[in-house]
Design a protein around this motif. Sequence first.
Motif, PDB file in Angstrom:
ATOM      1  N   GLY A  76       0.979  -1.185  -0.286  1.00 10.49           N
ATOM      2  CA  GLY A  76      -0.094   0.311   0.020  1.00 10.49           C
ATOM      3  C   GLY A  76       1.137   1.169  -0.106  1.00 10.49           C
ATOM      4  O   GLY A  76       0.734   2.270  -0.757  1.00 10.49           O
ATOM      5  N   LEU A  77       1.783   1.488   1.191  1.00  7.52           N
ATOM      6  CA  LEU A  77       3.320   2.275   1.212  1.00  7.52           C
ATOM      7  C   LEU A  77       3.679   2.588  -0.517  1.00  7.52           C
ATOM      8  O   LEU A  77       3.285   3.756  -1.002  1.00  7.52           O
ATOM      9  CB  LEU A  77       4.267   2.211   2.202  1.00  7.52           C
ATOM     10  CG  LEU A  77       3.275   2.614   3.590  1.00  7.52           C
ATOM     11  CD1 LEU A  77       4.293   1.797   4.884  1.00  7.52           C
ATOM     12  CD2 LEU A  77       2.735   3.512   3.803  1.00  7.52           C
ATOM     13  N   SER A  78       3.473   1.581  -1.053  1.00  3.82           N
ATOM     14  CA  SER A  78       4.939   1.743  -2.601  1.00  3.82           C
ATOM     15  C   SER A  78       3.798   2.201  -3.477  1.00  3.82           C
ATOM     16  O   SER A  78       4.619   2.927  -4.062  1.00  3.82           O
ATOM     17  CB  SER A  78       4.899   0.316  -2.963  1.00  3.82           C
ATOM     18  OG  SER A  78       6.228  -0.483  -2.176  1.00  3.82           O
ATOM     19  N   MET A  79       2.580   1.679  -3.157  1.00  2.03           N
ATOM     20  CA  MET A  79       1.268   2.148  -4.638  1.00  2.03           C
ATOM     21  C   MET A  79       1.434   3.871  -4.216  1.00  2.03           C
ATOM     22  O   MET A  79       0.998   4.492  -5.193  1.00  2.03           O
ATOM     23  CB  MET A  79       0.457   1.695  -4.578  1.00  2.03           C
ATOM     24  CG  MET A  79       0.274   0.187  -5.045  1.00  2.03           C
ATOM     25  SD  MET A  79       0.940  -0.055  -6.353  1.00  2.03           S
ATOM     26  CE  MET A  79      -1.334   1.132  -6.755  1.00  2.03           C
ATOM     27  N   ASP A  80       1.026   4.268  -2.427  1.00  8.83           N
ATOM     28  CA  ASP A  80       1.160   5.902  -3.172  1.00  8.83           C
ATOM     29  C   ASP A  80       2.446   6.415  -3.479  1.00  8.83           C
ATOM     30  O   ASP A  80       2.185   7.407  -3.887  1.00  8.83           O
ATOM     31  CB  ASP A  80       1.063   6.229  -1.177  1.00  8.83           C
ATOM     32  CG  ASP A  80      -0.168   5.652  -0.326  1.00  8.83           C
ATOM     33  OD1 ASP A  80      -1.217   5.370  -1.234  1.00  8.83           O
ATOM     34  OD2 ASP A  80      -0.102   5.809   0.567  1.00  8.83           O
ATOM     35  N   TYR A  81       3.890   6.118  -3.579  1.00  5.33           N
ATOM     36  CA  TYR A  81       5.000   6.714  -3.858  1.00  5.33           C
ATOM     37  C   TYR A  81       4.886   6.533  -5.135  1.00  5.33           C
ATOM     38  O   TYR A  81       4.774   7.338  -5.941  1.00  5.33           O
ATOM     39  CB  TYR A  81       5.860   6.428  -2.966  1.00  5.33           C
ATOM     40  CG  TYR A  81       6.107   5.911  -1.454  1.00  5.33           C
ATOM     41  CD1 TYR A  81       5.735   7.625  -0.922  1.00  5.33           C
ATOM     42  CD2 TYR A  81       6.939   5.159  -0.059  1.00  5.33           C
ATOM     43  CE1 TYR A  81       5.618   7.187   0.885  1.00  5.33           C
ATOM     44  CE2 TYR A  81       6.925   5.094   0.585  1.00  5.33           C
ATOM     45  CZ  TYR A  81       6.550   6.286   1.228  1.00  5.33           C
ATOM     46  OH  TYR A  81       6.119   6.474   2.817  1.00  5.33           O
ATOM     47  N   GLU A  82       4.257   5.311  -5.805  1.00  2.00           N
ATOM     48  CA  GLU A  82       4.078   5.460  -7.080  1.00  2.00           C
ATOM     49  C   GLU A  82       3.590   5.802  -7.729  1.00  2.00           C
ATOM     50  O   GLU A  82       3.536   6.674  -9.103  1.00  2.00           O
ATOM     51  CB  GLU A  82       4.492   3.863  -7.523  1.00  2.00           C
ATOM     52  CG  GLU A  82       4.084   3.309  -8.918  1.00  2.00           C
ATOM     53  CD  GLU A  82       5.336   3.654  -9.893  1.00  2.00           C
ATOM     54  OE1 GLU A  82       5.341   3.268 -10.594  1.00  2.00           O
ATOM     55  OE2 GLU A  82       6.137   3.418  -8.826  1.00  2.00           O
ATOM     56  N   VAL A  83       1.998   6.035  -7.346  1.00  2.00           N
ATOM     57  CA  VAL A  83       1.350   6.759  -8.016  1.00  2.00           C
ATOM     58  C   VAL A  83       1.362   8.719  -7.911  1.00  2.00           C
ATOM     59  O   VAL A  83       0.976   9.021  -8.807  1.00  2.00           O
ATOM     60  CB  VAL A  83      -0.365   6.511  -7.630  1.00  2.00           C
ATOM     61  CG1 VAL A  83      -1.064   7.572  -7.647  1.00  2.00           C
ATOM     62  CG2 VAL A  83      -0.885   5.430  -7.490  1.00  2.00           C
ATOM     63  N   TYR A  84       1.774   8.849  -6.682  1.00  2.00           N
ATOM     64  CA  TYR A  84       2.392  10.089  -7.188  1.00  2.00           C
ATOM     65  C   TYR A  84       3.731  10.310  -7.553  1.00  2.00           C
ATOM     66  O   TYR A  84       3.091  11.266  -8.406  1.00  2.00           O
ATOM     67  CB  TYR A  84       2.730  10.686  -5.205  1.00  2.00           C
ATOM     68  CG  TYR A  84       2.951  12.258  -4.774  1.00  2.00           C
ATOM     69  CD1 TYR A  84       2.414  12.983  -4.897  1.00  2.00           C
ATOM     70  CD2 TYR A  84       4.081  12.613  -4.750  1.00  2.00           C
ATOM     71  CE1 TYR A  84       2.535  14.302  -4.398  1.00  2.00           C
ATOM     72  CE2 TYR A  84       4.945  13.582  -3.966  1.00  2.00           C
ATOM     73  CZ  TYR A  84       3.901  14.740  -4.104  1.00  2.00           C
ATOM     74  OH  TYR A  84       3.595  15.828  -4.056  1.00  2.00           O
ATOM     75  N   LEU A  85       4.416   9.054  -7.667  1.00  2.00           N
ATOM     76  CA  LEU A  85       5.429  10.187  -8.674  1.00  2.00           C
ATOM     77  C   LEU A  85       4.958  10.047  -9.821  1.00  2.00           C
ATOM     78  O   LEU A  85       5.100  11.265 -10.969  1.00  2.00           O
ATOM     79  CB  LEU A  85       6.522   9.089  -8.314  1.00  2.00           C
ATOM     80  CG  LEU A  85       7.795   9.155  -9.121  1.00  2.00           C
ATOM     81  CD1 LEU A  85       9.004  10.725  -9.296  1.00  2.00           C
ATOM     82  CD2 LEU A  85       8.946   8.120  -9.152  1.00  2.00           C
ATOM     83  N   VAL A  86       4.392   9.071 -10.573  1.00  2.00           N
ATOM     84  CA  VAL A  86       4.356   8.387 -11.657  1.00  2.00           C
ATOM     85  C   VAL A  86       3.222   9.837 -11.946  1.00  2.00           C
ATOM     86  O   VAL A  86       2.785   9.984 -13.251  1.00  2.00           O
ATOM     87  CB  VAL A  86       3.923   7.317 -12.239  1.00  2.00           C
ATOM     88  CG1 VAL A  86       3.900   7.146 -13.342  1.00  2.00           C
ATOM     89  CG2 VAL A  86       5.124   6.456 -11.729  1.00  2.00           C
ATOM     90  N   SER A  87       1.964  10.527 -11.691  1.00  2.00           N
ATOM     91  CA  SER A  87       0.925  11.274 -11.995  1.00  2.00           C
ATOM     92  C   SER A  87       1.503  12.191 -12.322  1.00  2.00           C
ATOM     93  O   SER A  87       1.449  13.052 -13.001  1.00  2.00           O
ATOM     94  CB  SER A  87      -0.236  11.643 -10.787  1.00  2.00           C
ATOM     95  OG  SER A  87       0.568  11.822  -9.402  1.00  2.00           O
ATOM     96  N   ARG A  88       2.224  12.356 -11.564  1.00  2.00           N
ATOM     97  CA  ARG A  88       3.659  14.344 -11.501  1.00  2.00           C
ATOM     98  C   ARG A  88       4.051  14.074 -13.282  1.00  2.00           C
ATOM     99  O   ARG A  88       4.121  15.464 -13.738  1.00  2.00           O
ATOM    100  CB  ARG A  88       4.320  15.067 -10.844  1.00  2.00           C
ATOM    101  CG  ARG A  88       4.441  16.582 -11.007  1.00  2.00           C
ATOM    102  CD  ARG A  88       3.788  16.546 -10.223  1.00  2.00           C
ATOM    103  NE  ARG A  88       3.935  18.444 -11.191  1.00  2.00           N
ATOM    104  CZ  ARG A  88       3.787  18.849 -11.808  1.00  2.00           C
ATOM    105  NH1 ARG A  88       4.023  18.414 -13.190  1.00  2.00           N
ATOM    106  NH2 ARG A  88       4.504  19.557 -12.045  1.00  2.00           N
ATOM    107  N   ILE A  89       4.562  13.211 -13.322  1.00  2.00           N
ATOM    108  CA  ILE A  89       5.545  12.365 -14.304  1.00  2.00           C
ATOM    109  C   ILE A  89       4.552  12.370 -15.501  1.00  2.00           C
ATOM    110  O   ILE A  89       4.653  13.139 -16.772  1.00  2.00           O
ATOM    111  CB  ILE A  89       6.262  11.557 -14.042  1.00  2.00           C
ATOM    112  CG1 ILE A  89       7.647  12.075 -13.023  1.00  2.00           C
ATOM    113  CG2 ILE A  89       6.837  10.785 -15.653  1.00  2.00           C
ATOM    114  CD1 ILE A  89       7.998  10.320 -13.388  1.00  2.00           C
TER     115      ILE A  89
END
Length: 305
Positions: free
Chosen positions: A176-189
């Motif tokens: 769950g934590l990894s998905m949060d970081y992934e979505v936050y990073l890639v959504s900005r990209i």
Amino acid sequence: MTEVKSASDIQAFDTFLAAAAKTPGVVSVTPATTSPNGKVALAILYPSTGPGSQQTVTLVNTVRDLAPEAEGPGHPAVHVGGVTPTNIDFSHVLSEKLPVFIAIVVVLAFLLLVAVFRSLLIPLVAAVMNLLSVGAALGALNAVFTWGWGLSLLNVPVAGPVDAFIPVLLFSVLFGLSMDYEVYLVSRIQEEWHHRRPAASHADEVRANHFAVTHGQAKTGRVVAAAAGIMILVFGSFLIGDDHVLQEFGFGLAFAVLVDALIIRGLIVPALMHLIGPANWAMPRRLDRIVPNLSIDAARASDSR
């Protein structure tokens, strides 16, 4: 423990206890005690090693293998119970179910990211990276709590087997934590990519992808690092207490967040997105029509209308 239906069942149970008492690693075995209703016979076996020792686990398996031979034909089965046998049985159940659990979580996360980012490669990379961070955390957990690396530095008194439910709980929280970081990073990209993607040559798309990854990471990196730092301090505080389970859980999550946020999301994922190039955002047309559009840009576009 065994069920008692006749006097011969007690004799068969005594035969088993005599054989178990001669097993290497057994200190003593108490005489059989019958329950008040006379239907169950019980005895206690004392091993020479602690409940968390590998020698005790081996002894439990040896005694269980000895039971069918010593109890005799036609008599009720002998059941070996207690803390260590219960943990062994629980570990076997989790070992059988864990691959299915992991597969379901990974597939569902993959499908969700496909709908959010309209891509196949980004969710695939995210799933592999999540499994990599979980594997690193479990490896570090085993090295510290089973092999005894750095016990004195982490306020851990003794080494021993990791509790069976810790990997399942660790995987659930960390994914769950990894998905949060992934979505936050890639959504900005992804925002940078949609704003600057040219309709010209492939070389222009390569440059646009490079710009999107670079600027998206630059704008989110500090926030991800700060959030990870908070989580590391929170989970690391579990090591201060004396509860062994909390120490395992806290160290595993703190190490996993450290690896995931600073190495996986901060280094490996952006590097792979640079190498993959514009193919990061490729989506087959047939699949694009089937999968619901949950992207952030789509929601903003509909709101602006």
